[in-house]
Design an enzyme around this catalytic site. Sequence first.
Site, PDB file in Angstrom:
ATOM      1  N   ASN A 428      10.340 -23.000  44.726  1.00 37.86           N
ATOM      2  CA  ASN A 428      11.281 -22.876  43.625  1.00 37.86           C
ATOM      3  C   ASN A 428      12.218 -21.692  43.864  1.00 37.86           C
ATOM      4  OD1 ASN A 428      12.124 -23.210  40.590  1.00 37.86           O
ATOM      5  ND2 ASN A 428      11.635 -21.041  40.833  1.00 37.86           N
ATOM      6  N   GLU A 429      13.481 -21.986  44.102  1.00 39.93           N
ATOM      7  CA  GLU A 429      14.585 -21.022  44.145  1.00 39.93           C
ATOM      8  C   GLU A 429      14.493 -19.986  45.261  1.00 39.93           C
ATOM      9  OE1 GLU A 429      15.262 -19.400  40.212  1.00 39.93           O
ATOM     10  OE2 GLU A 429      16.082 -21.294  39.487  1.00 39.93           O
TER      11      GLU A 429
END
Length: 822
Positions: A428-429
């Site tokens: 995630n990210e």
Amino acid sequence: MTHTLSLHTGWQFKARDSHSSLGDDFAADTGWAAASVPGTVHQDLLSAGRIPDPNFGLNELDVQWVGETDWLYRLDFDAPALKSGEQADLYFGGLDTFAQVWLNGVLLLESENMFVPSRVAAAGQLREGANELRVCFASALRRGQEIEAELGKRWLWNGDSSRLYVRKAQYHYGWDWGPVLMTAGLWRSVRLEIYAARLDDLACAVSVSEELKRAEFPVSVGVKGKLEGNVMLELLGPDGAAVASQTLPAAETIAHTFRVDSPAIWWPAGHGEQPLYTVRASLDGAGSSALRVGVRTLKLVQEPVAGEEGTSFFFEVNGTPIFCGGANWIPDDNFLPRITPERYRTRLTQARDAHMVMIRVWGGGIYEDDTFYDACDELGLLIWQDFMFACGMYPAHAEFQASVKEEAEVAVKRLRHHACLALWCGNNEDYQIASSVGAYGPGGDERRFDALSTYEVLLPEVCARLDPATPYWPGSAYGGPDSTAQTVGDRHTWDVWHSAMAPYQDYPKYEGRFISEFGMQSLPSLALLESVAAPQERFPASRTLEHHNKAGDGPRRLNVYLGDTVPLPADLPGYVYASHLVQAEAMLSAYRGWRRRWGRAGKRAVSGALVWQLNDCWPVTSWAVIDSSGQAKPAYYAIKRALTPISIGLALTEGGAQVWAVNGTGTVEHLTLDLRALTLDGQTLSADTREVKLAANEVTELGQFAAEHGAASTLFAATLCRGSQLISREVRWPEPFKYLTFPDPGLKVETAGPNALSLSVTRPAKGVWLESAPDTLWDDNMLDLLPGETRVIGVQNLNPARLSVRWLGAEETVKVGEYERA
């Protein structure tokens, strides 16, 4: 015969005394208290009255010492004598996180990864009769900081930077919606297994022909221990009846393929049924193992989008493109063993009932319990599964990657059989943060992005080897070098709220091929806030309420969006209502606008929208649409309306409103469209009725509805009906609402049967919010009501004496009976 002894009762725990030797500390007579297993230190300290509830007030600040302390666990248990040829294993489903385990004084196990279960041979140390099991948990915070001091500080968003070196649920370090609660303990099951032989690693990678006419169930299972007797493999149908079976002699690996003609096909929610077959293996005298599997095809389709740049990003199930409206999932509690199977099912059923079809298991939490994925199989919720990396520049040294590889293999083997599993995602990210520090993207120095080898080599290799049928995606968001790309891959749309704080009405401008994150904050329910804030703290700018908003400048940003939309209330009930209204309006703007871009075959411009986030782990102002008590916020109902299989949409223009409809079903629909333009006091300015044809699984543009008296002071309403049955409804008001004058709507609320209320008004009402008891369940809420129509709302567990209502423009929440008498 296999004998399994559950080791869940009789445990004790205490804080490690650094002034004593470890042996003396374990042998101490004082300081011990009863421990729950599965459980965490925090839960047991709460039960013993040694810490205050971290959810209340500012108590989180007073319990930080728990995560900075080492903890000891001990258990005395009796075991039977081992027979000739028998083996004994200790199995730990989850050790959180830096753990050492001794059996009868012998060190058997050292673990440094919360996500990896441990099985260790114990026959050499196990005694007939009394045995001593001892576990020491070192502070994950302090250990991580020691590793960081040796290997160097790394970039991250959220939490203590040492978390990047620790394979522990990252949200435990605090996030912009969660507290810092550094747990420790035996967080999953513990057992002793005694056996001559046992089954291991049952697998079944179901496949089905493209035309869905013939399915294959290739079953494989391993046998550990004595290779004697027979293994029976069985396939049971969705009704539980036997379909086929095969008996084979025991061997280290056994495999057989069952073939079924005209199989029952598994579909996502809203597109069909969810039949599940059972695959079972049984070993003579050693018990059995079973999996439930579904028959379906699934593809991630990235193809040209007609007339536009880039490529699509949509999921095709059983040959049918699916618009994936849904939500992101975070762990539903800070203390994971408190999440029961019933709680999982309740929360996921709420998602399904809001017409959601996909849940993304976010990479800063955990690989959820088996019961989570079982429920998703049964409910038809597709799962986008992140690996557990979030918002950081993770290391990739040999020891770290060895642990990650083991973690990934365990996760893939455990989850790969689930029909709900749609995608493995690397992180995630992490690509975004690498881009932000110049380690990725145009001109970036990728030599500084160590974890590229994890996301682009290690994890895809594990997935390709163990679960080749499920797509792998490097990260979320990911679209190549541009982390904000709108024409390829998936996108996190934080242009609204974060970044430039764009107006929520502009959500449609910030589209992506698949929007895997976006959101707008709101407060939790008033009842939940009052349960965690002292009476003197129950106002918008109190220390407690600001502490229960972890977004840094969250209170300021929230006030900007509220102030841009409605008059800012000074009292807490009004502030809660205003935040709920704005979040609901923002979700409508996003889902309506992006779903309009679903288009048609060959032109799937936007194919999914997953709100950040579905749920909360504690009482907090956050982007969740269901608060931590399980109460659905108004945004939940807005999403439910926007994701109805057939949905009408309006977009205001200078000359009136554009009209369109989405038909998410597989059949052509012939419906009646009614359009109205009204003044704010309810006078009809113009109206139109027409018959419309909606193509299957497409968006149909229905033209312009003109406003004769100017859109700035006109509200527009559209309904789609099948005969007398209301299919979808949309009302659009002039904005911003703060400039509008709302007359008293003359609201009337009546009982319409044992589980329903009817609502009507004499003048238009915006944002009618009904409340009763905390356990009241509504079919719909936060309603826009117009004169000349009656809305019937289903309701369960209604408390008529506590029924209250509020709408935009009302000075306060009022009891329904008192309002109607007035």
